[in-house]
Design an enzyme around this catalytic site. Sequence first.
Site, mmCIF file in Angstrom:
data_model
loop_
_atom_site.group_PDB
_atom_site.id
_atom_site.type_symbol
_atom_site.label_atom_id
_atom_site.label_comp_id
_atom_site.label_asym_id
_atom_site.label_seq_id
_atom_site.Cartn_x
_atom_site.Cartn_y
_atom_site.Cartn_z
ATOM 1 N N TYR A 274 0.479 11.981 14.389
ATOM 2 C CA TYR A 274 1.157 11.301 13.575
ATOM 3 C C TYR A 274 2.147 10.239 14.591
ATOM 4 O O TYR A 274 2.028 9.015 14.352
ATOM 5 C CB TYR A 274 2.649 12.010 12.860
ATOM 6 C CG TYR A 274 3.458 10.818 12.070
ATOM 7 C CD1 TYR A 274 2.738 10.686 10.665
ATOM 8 C CD2 TYR A 274 4.742 10.709 12.205
ATOM 9 C CE1 TYR A 274 3.709 9.888 9.827
ATOM 10 C CE2 TYR A 274 5.397 10.099 11.442
ATOM 11 C CZ TYR A 274 4.772 9.521 10.334
ATOM 12 O OH TYR A 274 5.793 8.947 9.291
ATOM 13 N N ALA B 76 1.881 2.596 -2.669
ATOM 14 C CA ALA B 76 2.876 1.986 -3.668
ATOM 15 C C ALA B 76 2.997 3.027 -4.655
ATOM 16 O O ALA B 76 4.018 2.949 -5.578
ATOM 17 C CB ALA B 76 2.385 0.739 -4.240
ATOM 18 N N GLY B 77 2.367 4.270 -4.725
ATOM 19 C CA GLY B 77 2.326 5.263 -5.733
ATOM 20 C C GLY B 77 3.406 6.291 -5.649
ATOM 21 O O GLY B 77 3.797 7.211 -6.412
ATOM 22 N N SER B 78 4.148 5.962 -4.172
ATOM 23 C CA SER B 78 5.205 7.205 -4.046
ATOM 24 C C SER B 78 6.262 6.777 -2.951
ATOM 25 O O SER B 78 5.947 5.624 -2.540
ATOM 26 C CB SER B 78 4.709 8.214 -3.215
ATOM 27 O OG SER B 78 5.373 9.360 -2.826
ATOM 28 N N THR C 61 1.076 -1.184 0.042
ATOM 29 C CA THR C 61 -0.040 0.003 -0.076
ATOM 30 C C THR C 61 1.024 1.330 -0.072
ATOM 31 O O THR C 61 2.187 1.072 0.411
ATOM 32 C CB THR C 61 -0.748 -0.112 1.283
ATOM 33 O OG1 THR C 61 -0.148 0.421 2.397
ATOM 34 C CG2 THR C 61 -1.679 -1.479 1.447
ATOM 35 N N THR D 143 11.794 11.560 0.769
ATOM 36 C CA THR D 143 10.527 10.977 -0.136
ATOM 37 C C THR D 143 9.702 12.478 -0.200
ATOM 38 O O THR D 143 9.826 13.396 0.605
ATOM 39 C CB THR D 143 9.531 10.081 0.677
ATOM 40 O OG1 THR D 143 9.065 10.524 1.790
ATOM 41 C CG2 THR D 143 10.546 8.697 1.093
ATOM 42 N N ILE E 218 13.635 9.976 5.911
ATOM 43 C CA ILE E 218 13.807 9.169 4.533
ATOM 44 C C ILE E 218 13.559 10.476 3.643
ATOM 45 O O ILE E 218 12.343 11.010 3.490
ATOM 46 C CB ILE E 218 13.110 8.062 4.326
ATOM 47 C CG1 ILE E 218 13.382 7.298 5.668
ATOM 48 C CG2 ILE E 218 13.529 7.370 3.080
ATOM 49 C CD1 ILE E 218 14.666 6.915 5.818
#
Length: 249
Positions: A158, A14-16, A12, A193, A191
């Site tokens: 978060y 998975a688009g980024s 899940t 991203t 990380i």
Amino acid sequence: MPALLGKLVLVTGAGSGIGRAACQLFSKEGAKVIAADIDLNRAQNTVALLNDIDEHLPLQVDVTNLQNVGLSLKKIMKRFSNPPTVVVNSAGITRDNFLLKMSEEDFNAVINTNLNGTFNIMQTFGNALANMDPSPGGSFINIASIAGKIANIGQSNYNASKVGVEALTKTAAKEWGKFNIRCNVLLPGFIRTPMVETVPDKVIEGILRQVPLRRMGKPSEIAEVIVFLASDKSSYVNGATIEITGGFF
Ligand code: NAP
């Protein structure tokens, strides 16, 4: 021989970012990848980056919607006839603010995506494996965060969601061991991203001063650990929390 030859894996988010990097490494290791994201376009873009494109399935899934998750299992069964034995929960969001100023909406959105979303995927796909006779076993890899452990300021929602994901994973590891389904949780540090693109340079510099390796991690460096946990090389690793932070804690 590739470590994951023929294994069916679901990722899940998975688009980024980390989810996309995991899909790329999974396909290199011979796995068939179900790339699930809230945005179908981005899931398709991820699949376009993989080896043997036709082996894989891009899928629109909103992890916060249990009905939608159930439907995705049906689509997967129709295409592959079996549920995935490797499941990576990488979908996640942030909605940062100081606790005194945080809206109820932002608090709930983060808990709903990061924690409830992980529950929805785990329960749906865990049941699919546990109800098989005999169970094929499996490996669930959840992405929490070092933020939960160190309690970052401005991220109460978060942090709470990620500590919840860690507890959920450890409970599942105890409950599902009898099905030979392993569950482990990763605590990435900082990380590079799209998730951290909005963090101001000044804040990044401050964080990097506290990272012994003096740099941000790469999504591929998280993917390597994900693939290890998906493979039989980690066959006795269960209920573990693995920090991947460059030494930051
Ligand atoms: P990312 O690049 O933003 O990727 C997350 C993906 O999940 C995005 O495509 C996002 O779509 C998708 N998503 C959001 N809500 C969803 C939903 N309801 N259903 C399905 N997909 C959904 O973030 P990342 O950095 O790769 O993060 C991956 C995981 O690692 C997250 O759980 C994150 O909390 C965790 N993590 C990241 C870091 C870091 O420094 N990057 C550190 C520790 C932990 P949208 O873009 O539309 O929201």
